[in-house]
Design a protein around this motif. Structure first.
Motif, PDB file in Angstrom:
ATOM      1  N   TYR A 199      -4.217  20.048 -51.120  1.00  0.00           N
ATOM      2  CA  TYR A 199      -5.621  20.408 -50.889  1.00  0.00           C
ATOM      3  C   TYR A 199      -6.422  20.291 -52.183  1.00  0.00           C
ATOM      4  CZ  TYR A 199      -5.306  21.996 -46.049  1.00  0.00           C
ATOM      5  OH  TYR A 199      -5.186  22.041 -44.687  1.00  0.00           O
ATOM      6  N   GLU A 200      -5.773  20.706 -53.287  1.00  0.00           N
ATOM      7  CA  GLU A 200      -6.471  20.571 -54.563  1.00  0.00           C
ATOM      8  C   GLU A 200      -6.735  19.105 -54.885  1.00  0.00           C
ATOM      9  OE1 GLU A 200      -8.411  21.993 -57.841  1.00  0.00           O
ATOM     10  OE2 GLU A 200      -7.550  23.100 -56.151  1.00  0.00           O
ATOM     11  N   THR A 201      -5.708  18.264 -54.645  1.00  0.00           N
ATOM     12  CA  THR A 201      -5.888  16.823 -54.865  1.00  0.00           C
ATOM     13  C   THR A 201      -6.998  16.281 -53.966  1.00  0.00           C
ATOM     14  OG1 THR A 201      -3.529  16.689 -55.361  1.00  0.00           O
ATOM     15  CG2 THR A 201      -4.684  14.628 -54.905  1.00  0.00           C
ATOM     16  N   LEU A 202      -7.023  16.726 -52.710  1.00  0.00           N
ATOM     17  CA  LEU A 202      -8.072  16.281 -51.777  1.00  0.00           C
ATOM     18  C   LEU A 202      -9.452  16.658 -52.289  1.00  0.00           C
ATOM     19  CD1 LEU A 202      -8.952  15.111 -49.030  1.00  0.00           C
ATOM     20  CD2 LEU A 202      -8.575  17.381 -48.042  1.00  0.00           C
ATOM     21  N   ASN A 203      -9.602  17.898 -52.765  1.00  0.00           N
ATOM     22  CA  ASN A 203     -10.897  18.346 -53.262  1.00  0.00           C
ATOM     23  C   ASN A 203     -11.317  17.512 -54.483  1.00  0.00           C
ATOM     24  OD1 ASN A 203     -10.895  20.287 -51.296  1.00  0.00           O
ATOM     25  ND2 ASN A 203     -10.121  21.919 -52.623  1.00  0.00           N
ATOM     26  N   ASN A 204     -10.353  17.208 -55.365  1.00  0.00           N
ATOM     27  CA  ASN A 204     -10.680  16.382 -56.532  1.00  0.00           C
ATOM     28  C   ASN A 204     -11.126  14.986 -56.098  1.00  0.00           C
ATOM     29  OD1 ASN A 204     -10.059  18.488 -58.257  1.00  0.00           O
ATOM     30  ND2 ASN A 204      -7.884  17.868 -58.462  1.00  0.00           N
ATOM     31  N   THR A 205     -10.445  14.462 -55.061  1.00  0.00           N
ATOM     32  CA  THR A 205     -10.829  13.136 -54.555  1.00  0.00           C
ATOM     33  C   THR A 205     -12.257  13.156 -54.028  1.00  0.00           C
ATOM     34  OG1 THR A 205      -8.518  12.757 -53.952  1.00  0.00           O
ATOM     35  CG2 THR A 205     -10.160  11.289 -53.001  1.00  0.00           C
ATOM     36  N   PHE A 206     -12.610  14.222 -53.273  1.00  0.00           N
ATOM     37  CA  PHE A 206     -13.983  14.350 -52.767  1.00  0.00           C
ATOM     38  C   PHE A 206     -14.979  14.427 -53.915  1.00  0.00           C
ATOM     39  CE2 PHE A 206     -12.413  15.658 -48.505  1.00  0.00           C
ATOM     40  CZ  PHE A 206     -13.249  14.880 -47.736  1.00  0.00           C
ATOM     41  N   GLU A 207     -14.623  15.179 -54.965  1.00  0.00           N
ATOM     42  CA  GLU A 207     -15.531  15.290 -56.093  1.00  0.00           C
ATOM     43  C   GLU A 207     -15.740  13.934 -56.766  1.00  0.00           C
ATOM     44  OE1 GLU A 207     -17.391  17.695 -57.061  1.00  0.00           O
ATOM     45  OE2 GLU A 207     -16.633  19.272 -55.745  1.00  0.00           O
ATOM     46  N   ARG A 208     -14.619  13.151 -56.920  1.00  0.00           N
ATOM     47  CA  ARG A 208     -14.750  11.831 -57.514  1.00  0.00           C
ATOM     48  C   ARG A 208     -15.582  10.901 -56.631  1.00  0.00           C
ATOM     49  NH1 ARG A 208     -10.461   8.801 -58.011  1.00  0.00           N
ATOM     50  NH2 ARG A 208      -9.001  10.001 -56.743  1.00  0.00           N
ATOM     51  N   ALA A 209     -15.420  11.065 -55.308  1.00  0.00           N
ATOM     52  CA  ALA A 209     -16.172  10.207 -54.395  1.00  0.00           C
ATOM     53  C   ALA A 209     -17.665  10.508 -54.467  1.00  0.00           C
ATOM     54  CB  ALA A 209     -15.670  10.373 -52.976  1.00  0.00           C
ATOM     55  N   LEU A 210     -18.006  11.809 -54.577  1.00  0.00           N
ATOM     56  CA  LEU A 210     -19.406  12.190 -54.580  1.00  0.00           C
ATOM     57  C   LEU A 210     -20.149  11.750 -55.829  1.00  0.00           C
ATOM     58  CD1 LEU A 210     -19.167  15.769 -52.998  1.00  0.00           C
ATOM     59  CD2 LEU A 210     -20.152  13.719 -51.981  1.00  0.00           C
ATOM     60  N   VAL A 211     -19.393  11.310 -56.837  1.00  0.00           N
ATOM     61  CA  VAL A 211     -20.064  10.805 -58.035  1.00  0.00           C
ATOM     62  C   VAL A 211     -20.926   9.602 -57.674  1.00  0.00           C
ATOM     63  CG1 VAL A 211     -19.690   9.767 -60.304  1.00  0.00           C
ATOM     64  CG2 VAL A 211     -18.305  11.702 -59.582  1.00  0.00           C
ATOM     65  N   THR A 212     -20.387   8.758 -56.811  1.00  0.00           N
ATOM     66  CA  THR A 212     -21.136   7.578 -56.389  1.00  0.00           C
ATOM     67  C   THR A 212     -21.661   7.696 -54.944  1.00  0.00           C
ATOM     68  OG1 THR A 212     -19.049   6.553 -55.728  1.00  0.00           O
ATOM     69  CG2 THR A 212     -19.894   6.055 -57.938  1.00  0.00           C
ATOM     70  N   MET A 213     -21.022   8.556 -54.128  1.00  0.00           N
ATOM     71  CA  MET A 213     -21.393   8.675 -52.714  1.00  0.00           C
ATOM     72  C   MET A 213     -22.246   9.919 -52.432  1.00  0.00           C
ATOM     73  SD  MET A 213     -20.002   6.102 -51.058  1.00  0.00           S
ATOM     74  CE  MET A 213     -20.487   5.100 -52.441  1.00  0.00           C
ATOM     75  N   HIS A 214     -23.014  10.427 -53.419  1.00  0.00           N
ATOM     76  CA  HIS A 214     -23.759  11.675 -53.226  1.00  0.00           C
ATOM     77  C   HIS A 214     -24.943  11.505 -52.278  1.00  0.00           C
ATOM     78  CE1 HIS A 214     -25.599   9.503 -56.600  1.00  0.00           C
ATOM     79  NE2 HIS A 214     -26.748  10.044 -56.204  1.00  0.00           N
ATOM     80  N   LYS A 215     -25.277  10.298 -51.896  1.00  0.00           N
ATOM     81  CA  LYS A 215     -26.353  10.077 -50.935  1.00  0.00           C
ATOM     82  C   LYS A 215     -25.829   9.818 -49.522  1.00  0.00           C
ATOM     83  CE  LYS A 215     -29.743  10.399 -53.875  1.00  0.00           C
ATOM     84  NZ  LYS A 215     -30.689  11.536 -53.793  1.00  0.00           N
ATOM     85  N   MET A 216     -24.537   9.922 -49.359  1.00  0.00           N
ATOM     86  CA  MET A 216     -23.922   9.664 -48.053  1.00  0.00           C
ATOM     87  C   MET A 216     -23.645  10.999 -47.341  1.00  0.00           C
ATOM     88  SD  MET A 216     -23.925   6.506 -47.853  1.00  0.00           S
ATOM     89  CE  MET A 216     -24.147   5.109 -48.938  1.00  0.00           C
ATOM     90  N   PRO A 217     -24.415  11.364 -46.268  1.00  0.00           N
ATOM     91  CA  PRO A 217     -24.225  12.678 -45.609  1.00  0.00           C
ATOM     92  C   PRO A 217     -22.861  12.829 -44.963  1.00  0.00           C
ATOM     93  CG  PRO A 217     -25.722  11.299 -44.341  1.00  0.00           C
ATOM     94  CD  PRO A 217     -25.494  10.587 -45.628  1.00  0.00           C
ATOM     95  N   ARG A 218     -22.275  11.718 -44.538  1.00  0.00           N
ATOM     96  CA  ARG A 218     -20.985  11.838 -43.858  1.00  0.00           C
ATOM     97  C   ARG A 218     -19.908  12.322 -44.833  1.00  0.00           C
ATOM     98  NH1 ARG A 218     -19.021  13.740 -39.746  1.00  0.00           N
ATOM     99  NH2 ARG A 218     -16.840  13.172 -39.475  1.00  0.00           N
TER     100      ARG A 218
END
Length: 932
Positions: free
Chosen positions: A84-103
């Protein structure tokens, strides 16, 4: 750190690797590589995803697929697992570039919500709302609200989130109110709900009406009265009562419930009383009354269940009361309950032992229910007279209350708007005083009542009559007559002029023409006055032209009782001039009977003139009794011949449905006075007068019985032949049975066969007519009759047979075989004259006079049967009968017998003669016998 060998590319992967080396930024190549490795372990795919995302960090497709696979891995793992921690880190890394994607945000937020990270989730929600545009916020708020509604979320956090959400979308305030109610935040829920109701532009997204929101607010305020402050509950609920009239009872009950929960019981009683005195529907009244009675019962039960103050406590109170003379308001150690107890000690309304008072309140409330319910109905319509009478009946036995009720009723009810008869209130009011022997006040009430402007004159006349009847009950006869004279007095010219200038004419101006008042007045004069005063009243009624036929008759009978016969007859004369039929009928009958009884034959001509005048003015449906009375006069005092003339006129004057009865009376009287032979003329006249078919048939049967009783068999048979055209053998079996019986008793074989032939012909004609009517081929208005030998029938008032056949041919209807045969059997010519060829089917008259075509009347013998000349019989014998083959179905056995006789050569002539003779009627054979 050493890399596992299984993570290295295999030989199959070399192709994809070489392509990626040449073009590492191609999303298509990386996606094809991932699809090819969809069966590989996730660790190897993980390496590919990381390499691809390093080369293409802005690819939404790669990040979304990578996160979906990450979520599938942790799906069945506990939330404490390191993945779960790894998953959360992955989401954080994704939001660096995907912060405009609501999905991506939604997937991340749902993951955090399932992990129960409250603070981190809340901050992530805030980051998402800051990063995404406003148009995408509704997708985040939906998850955010579900998150704060979970158990374990601090109330303050939820409130802050909801308040922020209402700034974004104020239309969802109902969800916030439901959340507040669920969270038991009654104060803010009531405030928010009140603000919604005060907003005229509010629109409920859940379809709730303002009325329903009002009820919810009232329930909230009353149920949690002690927990909500700062709102004027009384004003809010009263505003709802004024605005929403269909739930007034429930709102009044809610307001009283609010004061009950605040322990303000007396205020609650005031609210219940006010509600019962203001509602206008029985349903609302029932709701308030049931709640009020239930409240009183609970108060009594609670008071009786509460233990009394012990004697020791009472003694302690007395000791402390003597010691504590100082001001208790300065004692800061006293509780509120003790302070109230000491302040209200000794006050009767706060007495501890008030069970009797509470029971009396409850009993008084139950006793007042009928009165209160009646008040509700009167508030609905204060001009309902029947409800006022019921209200007076409620106070039966309490004259003071009844008088007050009547006083209020006569002041409230507007006669022009009243439902019922408003004058009955005044009459009942006066009778109440009369019941208690207060005649003076009863007269005062009547005097005020006659001055009221009612809707109709009859109401005012009823009050005058009731007033006079009261005076009669108390033996004040002179006063009653004086009242009637006063009531029937005609208004003066000055009064009329003032009323005409005013423009609103009261009923008092028309009272002098009230028939009810004059009828009562004339009855009083007949009972209490003399003849002259009574005649004056009757004459006044006639002058005002308000008399009825009964008044005319009563006036005439009064004069007859005092031996003023001619004056009575003059009254009758005035009556028959005033009224028309049907109202004048009783006057004529009474007048004529009285005149005949009085004068008899002394003034016969005058009586005849009266009767003639009566029958001239009477309509057809009312003339029969007058003619019978007229004929009775002639029989008793006049001439029998004139009586017969009257009967004859009556038969022509009465309507068709009464003609048969009138002819029966005429025949009976003629037989009694002139003998039976005289009735022949009347029978013939009746048959030819245009009676309905069934009446003609009945008259023919009676005529035939008469001729049979006189021995005129052939004449009776001719009557049966004529009447047969009105009797359908399928339905009228009585007629044919009687003819059958007649032929059996008085006929022979030939006459019987002739009867059967006629019966078949009639049946065929009726059947053909029914068929043509059903098929629509027969024109309406054409009456078909069967074909009879012309020498047996004469002219009838109906359509002739030839004319009917011609119309049938024009309509496209061909003659049947029976009709053709009958036409052949009829003589082709008689004496060579045109008059015989134009003769029509009719009745064989046996009257005194017969008329030829030239209009010359010749007398006929009453006793001898008219026979044709010899030339007629000779020509009849020369008729060739067998011109067309007759169907065997017509004659049956007779046809076979005729064929057998034709084969016999020796007797062929005789057989033909007999056959021709058999086809002749009884009248023709009788003529031949006489000629022989």
């Amino acid at each position: 750190m050493a890399i596992s060998k299984e993570l290295y590319p295999s030989e199959d992967d070399l192709l994809y690797e070489e392509e990626l080396l040449r073009n590492p930024f191609s999303l298509k190549l990386w996606w094809r590589y991932l699809v090819a490795k969809r069966e590989a372990p996730f660790k190897k795919r993980f390496v590919i995803y990381e390499r691809a995302l390093k080369a293409l960090p802005g690819s939404y497709k790669l990040w979304h697929a990578y996160l979906i696979e990450r979520l599938s891995i942790v799906k069945n793992l506990p939330i404490t697992h390191p993945e779960y921690e790894t998953l959360n880190n992955t989401f954080e890394r994704a939001l660096v570039t995907m912060h405009k994607m609501p999905r991506i945000w939604i997937m991340y937020l749902e993951t955090l919500t399932s992990q129960k990270f409250i603070t981190k989730a809340r901050r992530t929600f805030d980051r998402a709302l800051c990063a995404l545009p406003v148009t995408q916020h509704d997708r985040i708020w939906e998850i955010y609200l579900r998150f704060v509604e979970q158990e374990g979320i601090p109330i303050e956090t939820s409130l802050r989130v909801y308040r922020r959400y209402l700034k974004y979308d104020p239309s969802h305030i109902e969800d916030f109110i439901e959340f507040l109610v669920k969270s038991k935040l009654w104060q803010e829920a009531a405030e928010r709900l009140a603000s919604v109701l005060n907003d005229d532009q509010f629109y409920s997204i859940k379809g709730k009406t303002k009325h329903r929101l009002w009820l919810e607010l009232c329930d909230l305020l009353t149920t949690h009265a002690t927990e909500i402050s700062g709102l004027n509950v009384d004003a809010i609920i009263r505003g709802g009562i004024r605005k929403f009239t269909d739930e007034v009872g429930r709102l009044w009950t809610s307001l009283a419930d609010y004061y009950i929960r605040r322990e303000l019981f007396e205020k609650a009683r005031d609210i219940f009383e006010e509600g019962m005195m203001t509602v206008v529907t029985v349903r609302d009244f029932s709701v308030i009354f049931d709640s009020y009675s239930q409240f009183e019962e609970i108060m009594v039960s609670a008071k009786m269940a509460k233990p009394d103050l012990s004697v020791e406590e009472e003694e302690d109170d007395e000791e402390h009361g003597s010691a504590e003379d100082e001001d208790i308001r300065l004692d800061v150690n006293l509780s509120m309950a003790e302070f109230v107890k000491k302040v209200l000690n000794g006050f009767w309304l706060h007495d501890v032992k008030d069970v009797d008072l509470r029971l009396a309140r409850l009993e008084h409330l139950m006793n007042r229910r009928p009165e209160l319910a009646n008040s509700v109905l009167l508030r609905q319509n204060p001009h309902n007279v029947e409800q006022w009478h019921r209200r007076v009946k409620i106070f039966e036995g309490n004259p003071t209350k009844q008088i007050l009720t009547y006083t209020e009723a006569v002041r409230t009810v507007d006669p022009m708007k009243a439902v019922g008869k408003p004058h009955t209130l005044w009459v009942a009011f006066a009778k109440l005083y009369e019941t208690y022997k207060d005649i003076a006040n009863a007269r005062v009430i009547f005097d005020k009542a006659v001055q009221v402007n009612y809707k109709t004159v009859d109401h005012l006349a009823s009050i005058w009559c009731e007033w006079a009847e009261m005076e009669l009950r108390h033996k004040n006869f002179k006063g009653a007559l004086e009242l009637m004279r006063r009531a029937t007095a005609e208004p003066s010219v000055e009064v009329r002029r003032r009323v005409a200038a005013d423009g609103n004419e009261p009923v008092q101006m028309k009272l002098h023409k009230s028939l009810r008042l004059w009828t009562f007045y004339v009855d009083l004069e007949e009972s209490l006055g003399n003849l002259e005063s009574t005649r004056a009243v009757y004459e006044r009624i006639l002058d005002l032209r308000i008399a009825t036929p009964q008044i005319i008759i009563n006036y005439a009978l009064l004069l007859e009782e005092h031996k003023y016969f001619e004056d009575a007859f003059r009254v009758y004369e005035r009556g028959v001039k005033i009224f028309k039929y049907p109202h004048v009928k009783d006057i004529w009958v009474t007048y004529l009977s009285k005149f005949v009884k009085r004068y008899g034959k002394t003034k016969l001509e005058r009586a005849r003139e009266l009767f003639e005048n009566a029958v001239e003015t009477a309509p057809a449906d009312a003339v029969k009794p007058l003619y019978l009375q007229y004929a009775k006069l002639e029989e008793d005092y006049g001439l029998a011949k004139r009586a017969m003339k009257v009967y004859d006129q009556a038969t022509k004057a009465v309507p068709n449905h009464e003609k048969l009865g009138m002819y029966e009376i005429y025949i009976a009287r003629a037989a009694e006075i002139f003998g039976v032979p005289k009735t022949r003329e009347i029978y013939e006249q009746a048959i030819e007068s245009g009676l309905p078919d069934k009446d003609v048939k009945a008259m023919c049967l009676k005529y035939a019985e008469l001729e049979k009783s006189l021995g005129e068999i052939d004449r009776a048979r001719g009557i049966y032949v004529f009447a047969s055209q009105f009797a359908d053998p399928r339905s009228d079996t009585e007629f044919w049975n009687r003819w059958h019986e007649f032929e059996v008793n008085h006929g022979n074989e030939d006459t019987f066969r002739e009867m059967l032939r006629i019966k078949r012909s009639v049946s065929a004609s009726y059947s053909q007519c029914d068929f043509l009517l059903l098929s629509g081929r027969l024109p309406f208005g054409i009456e078909t009759h069967f074909i009879l030998p012309e020498y047996l029938m004469q002219k009838d008032q109906r359509l002739s047979i030839d004319d009917a056949k011609d119309k049938l041919k024009q309509a496209g209807v061909h003659e049947d075989e029976m009709a053709a045969l009958e036409r052949q059997l009829a003589p082709a010519a008689n004496n060579g004259n045109a008059k015989d060829s134009s003769r029509k089917v009719g009745f064989v008259s046996a009257g005194v006079e017969s008329q030829t075509d030239g209009g010359i009347k010749t007398t006929a013998n009453h006793e001898d049967i008219e026979l044709p000349d010899e030339s007629d019989s000779e020509e009849e014998e020369k008729v060739e009968i067998a011109q067309k083959d007759v169907p065997s179905a017509v004659y049956g056995g007779l046809a076979r017998k005729r064929e057998g006789s034709e084969e016999d050569g020796d007797n062929s002539a005789d057989a033909n003669g007999k056959d021709g003779e058999s086809r002749l009627g009884a009248l023709a054979r009788l003529k031949r016998l006489k000629q022989a």
